[in-house]
Design an enzyme around this catalytic site. Structure first.
Site, mmCIF file in Angstrom:
data_model
loop_
_atom_site.group_PDB
_atom_site.id
_atom_site.type_symbol
_atom_site.label_atom_id
_atom_site.label_comp_id
_atom_site.label_asym_id
_atom_site.label_seq_id
_atom_site.Cartn_x
_atom_site.Cartn_y
_atom_site.Cartn_z
ATOM 1 N N ARG A 150 21.822 3.486 -44.730
ATOM 2 C CA ARG A 150 20.643 3.527 -43.430
ATOM 3 C C ARG A 150 21.468 3.644 -42.159
ATOM 4 N NH1 ARG A 150 14.865 2.488 -44.042
ATOM 5 N NH2 ARG A 150 14.334 2.216 -42.107
ATOM 6 N N ILE B 119 11.661 2.187 -39.445
ATOM 7 C CA ILE B 119 12.295 1.158 -38.543
ATOM 8 C C ILE B 119 13.791 1.832 -38.272
ATOM 9 C CG2 ILE B 119 12.985 -1.054 -37.712
ATOM 10 C CD1 ILE B 119 10.047 -0.784 -38.573
ATOM 11 N N ASN C 43 6.146 3.213 -28.956
ATOM 12 C CA ASN C 43 5.390 3.361 -30.319
ATOM 13 C C ASN C 43 4.065 2.986 -29.846
ATOM 14 O OD1 ASN C 43 5.421 3.154 -33.269
ATOM 15 N ND2 ASN C 43 5.166 1.027 -32.934
ATOM 16 N N THR C 44 3.302 3.548 -31.021
ATOM 17 C CA THR C 44 1.845 2.931 -31.064
ATOM 18 C C THR C 44 1.448 2.345 -32.321
ATOM 19 O OG1 THR C 44 -0.574 3.743 -30.665
ATOM 20 C CG2 THR C 44 1.021 5.691 -31.738
ATOM 21 N N HIS C 45 0.850 1.246 -32.327
ATOM 22 C CA HIS C 45 0.630 0.617 -33.515
ATOM 23 C C HIS C 45 -0.881 0.118 -33.577
ATOM 24 C CE1 HIS C 45 1.445 -2.281 -36.560
ATOM 25 N NE2 HIS C 45 0.826 -3.366 -35.918
ATOM 26 N N ASP D 264 11.902 -2.416 -29.312
ATOM 27 C CA ASP D 264 13.297 -3.102 -29.195
ATOM 28 C C ASP D 264 13.718 -3.285 -30.337
ATOM 29 O OD1 ASP D 264 11.858 -5.088 -30.356
ATOM 30 O OD2 ASP D 264 11.663 -6.250 -28.403
ATOM 31 N N GLY E 44 13.473 -5.382 -32.729
ATOM 32 C CA GLY E 44 12.629 -6.012 -33.736
ATOM 33 C C GLY E 44 11.477 -4.929 -34.464
ATOM 34 N N ASP F 278 7.838 -3.982 -33.995
ATOM 35 C CA ASP F 278 6.600 -4.206 -32.933
ATOM 36 C C ASP F 278 6.869 -5.404 -32.217
ATOM 37 O OD1 ASP F 278 5.654 -1.793 -34.450
ATOM 38 O OD2 ASP F 278 4.883 -3.168 -36.094
#
Ligand code: GAR
Length: 207
Positions: free
Chosen positions: A72, A99, A114-116, A148, A150, A152
């Site tokens: 990864r 991620i 990001n868009t969530h 960041d 984490g 979301d």
């Protein structure tokens, strides 16, 4: 005013990417008037509509599949290098379903958004729409935030609210969220690019 260089990351249909491309093209002042242009689109998989949309618009693309790397960390380093090669001012995760790791955040933290499809901090993760429905929430929506380390958890820039209708299924609700989300993302990216911004702790101020 300098035009901000955007790299957009996608994993699927790319309708948020398309909304950005359309808004920039339709702006009377073009990229200068909008404040930003999409200089490249990256993905974690081949054969997705998001990449086709980029190719149709004549925008360079790159693909970094996780399975193409031994670890990864190697994938993260490759994604970081491929993104950095386009010298972005802002990186936009628009339906990118991976991620990213430490190398990516070290390089692009503070300019990676990001868009969530939920009202964070409620319902983070890969199934924001399904989780809100299963919980019995009456309202949900979308959140555009800085990324960041984490999942979301980064500072929130803007949110849009969508009421959940009785008996609505995940696909129908997600479509209605995406209508709000596309407008929100275009608005946020344009304002960040045109006005600049400050991040102080969890507070984001667009100047
Ligand atoms: C969007 O709703 C976005 O919020 C979501 O995927 C969709 C992509 O749509 N992202 C996530 O769920 C990330 N956890 P699009 O490919 O049509 O732009």
């Amino acid at each position: 005013m300098a035009v901000s260089r955007l790299v957009v990351l996608v994993s699927g249909s790319g309708t948020n990417l398309q909304a950005l491309l359309d808004a920039i093209a339709a702006h009377p002042g073009g990229p200068e008037g909008f404040g930003a242009e999409v200089v490249a689109v990256g993905a974690d998989r081949e054969d997705i509509a998001g990449l086709e949309r980029a190719e149709k618009a004549g925008i360079p693309t790159f693909v970094c599949p996780v399975k193409g790397y031994a670890t990864r960390e190697e994938w993260d380093a490759a994604l970081t290098a491929a993104t950095a090669a386009h010298e972005p001012d802002l990186v936009v995760s628009a339906g990118f379903m991976k991620i990213v790791g430490k190398a990516f955040i070290d390089r692009f933290g503070g300019r990676f958004i990001n868009t969530h499809p939920a009202l964070l901090p409620a319902f983070p993760g890969a199934h924001g729409v399904r989780d809100a429905l299963a919980y019995g929430a009456k309202v949900t929506g979308c959140t555009v935030h800085f990324v960041d380390g984490g999942v979301d958890t980064g500072p929130i820039i803007a949110q849009g609210v969508v009421e959940i209708r009785d008996g609505e299924d995940e696909a129908a609700l997600h479509e209605r969220i995406k209508e709000v989300e596309r407008t929100l993302l275009v608005d946020v990216v344009g304002r960040l690019a045109r006005h600049g911004y400050r991040i102080e702790g969890r507070k984001v101020t667009i100047q």
